[in-house]
Design a protein around this motif. Structure first.
Motif, PDB file in Angstrom:
ATOM      1  N   ALA A   1      27.000  -5.437  47.204  1.00 50.37           N
ATOM      2  CA  ALA A   1      25.665  -5.658  46.624  1.00 50.37           C
ATOM      3  C   ALA A   1      25.692  -6.777  45.591  1.00 50.37           C
TER       4      ALA A   1
ATOM      5  N   SER B   1      27.915  -9.233  45.359  1.00 47.57           N
ATOM      6  CA  SER B   1      28.252 -10.520  45.958  1.00 47.57           C
ATOM      7  C   SER B   1      27.106 -11.106  46.788  1.00 47.57           C
ATOM      8  N   THR B   2      26.263 -10.267  47.358  1.00 51.80           N
ATOM      9  CA  THR B   2      25.166 -10.791  48.167  1.00 51.80           C
ATOM     10  C   THR B   2      23.948 -11.162  47.326  1.00 51.80           C
ATOM     11  N   ASP B   3      23.626 -10.365  46.312  1.00 51.56           N
ATOM     12  CA  ASP B   3      22.473 -10.671  45.465  1.00 51.56           C
ATOM     13  C   ASP B   3      22.637  -9.973  44.122  1.00 51.56           C
ATOM     14  N   PRO B   4      23.221 -10.645  43.139  1.00 47.95           N
ATOM     15  CA  PRO B   4      23.484  -9.999  41.849  1.00 47.95           C
ATOM     16  C   PRO B   4      22.227  -9.572  41.099  1.00 47.95           C
ATOM     17  N   LYS B   5      21.088 -10.173  41.395  1.00 47.60           N
ATOM     18  CA  LYS B   5      19.856  -9.842  40.674  1.00 47.60           C
ATOM     19  C   LYS B   5      19.294  -8.479  41.058  1.00 47.60           C
ATOM     20  N   THR B   6      19.557  -8.032  42.256  1.00 46.60           N
ATOM     21  CA  THR B   6      18.976  -6.769  42.712  1.00 46.60           C
ATOM     22  C   THR B   6      19.979  -5.623  42.714  1.00 46.60           C
ATOM     23  N   THR B   7      21.060  -5.753  41.987  1.00 43.44           N
ATOM     24  CA  THR B   7      22.071  -4.695  41.975  1.00 43.44           C
ATOM     25  C   THR B   7      21.517  -3.389  41.427  1.00 43.44           C
TER      26      THR B   7
ATOM     27  N   ASP C   1      18.385  -2.397  41.438  1.00 43.81           N
ATOM     28  CA  ASP C   1      17.483  -1.845  42.453  1.00 43.81           C
ATOM     29  C   ASP C   1      18.265  -1.197  43.581  1.00 43.81           C
ATOM     30  N   PHE C   2      19.372  -1.813  43.950  1.00 40.05           N
ATOM     31  CA  PHE C   2      20.211  -1.268  45.014  1.00 40.05           C
ATOM     32  C   PHE C   2      20.802   0.078  44.615  1.00 40.05           C
TER      33      PHE C   2
END
Length: 129
Positions: A82, A84-90, A92-93
């Motif tokens: 999560a 590595s693919t999009d640090p901004k939405t961690t 939310d993930f």
């Protein structure tokens, strides 16, 4: 023979986890299933194989401690993925159900296949005597 068993565990785990993943994201089609299976196989080889090797030094079938270890490592892999693919939405993930569904189910799948094919103390002990 042990390498073949390890390979079987990883293949069956990847196939089983792909089924869970495809049903979890509610997507139909065969091409994504095979692609997801291949990706999960690579992830299992990279991340689960070292843990599996460490735990197989003292084999115990269906040990809950081993399941807990697999779950912890599964969550770590999902978290790394999560970030590595999009640090901004961690955040939310982490708030979504997917990380818990996939983290726990992928660990349980691997733990079951590992226990069935590799965690047999009598066969392993007899091999080294």
């Amino acid at each position: 023979m042990q390498v073949l068993r390890i390979f079987i565990v990883h293949v069956l785990s990847a196939l089983s986890a792909a089924v869970v993943y495809v049903f979890g994201i509610d997507y139909d089609g065969y091409i994504p299933y095979f692609l997801i299976s291949a990706i999960l196989f690579i992830f299992y080889l990279i991340f689960a194989a070292p843990v599996q090797y460490f735990l197989n030094r003292n084999p115990k079938r269906f040990n809950l401690k081993y399941l807990l270890i697999y779950i912890i490592f599964s969550f770590l892999v999902w978290l790394i993925f999560a970030i590595s693919t999009d640090p901004k939405t961690t955040i939310d993930f982490l708030m979504g159900y997917e990380i818990y569904l996939f983290g726990i189910s992928f660990a349980v799948i691997f733990w079951v296949w590992d226990s069935v094919f590799l965690q047999n103390k009598t066969k392993i002990a007899a091999k080294y005597k």
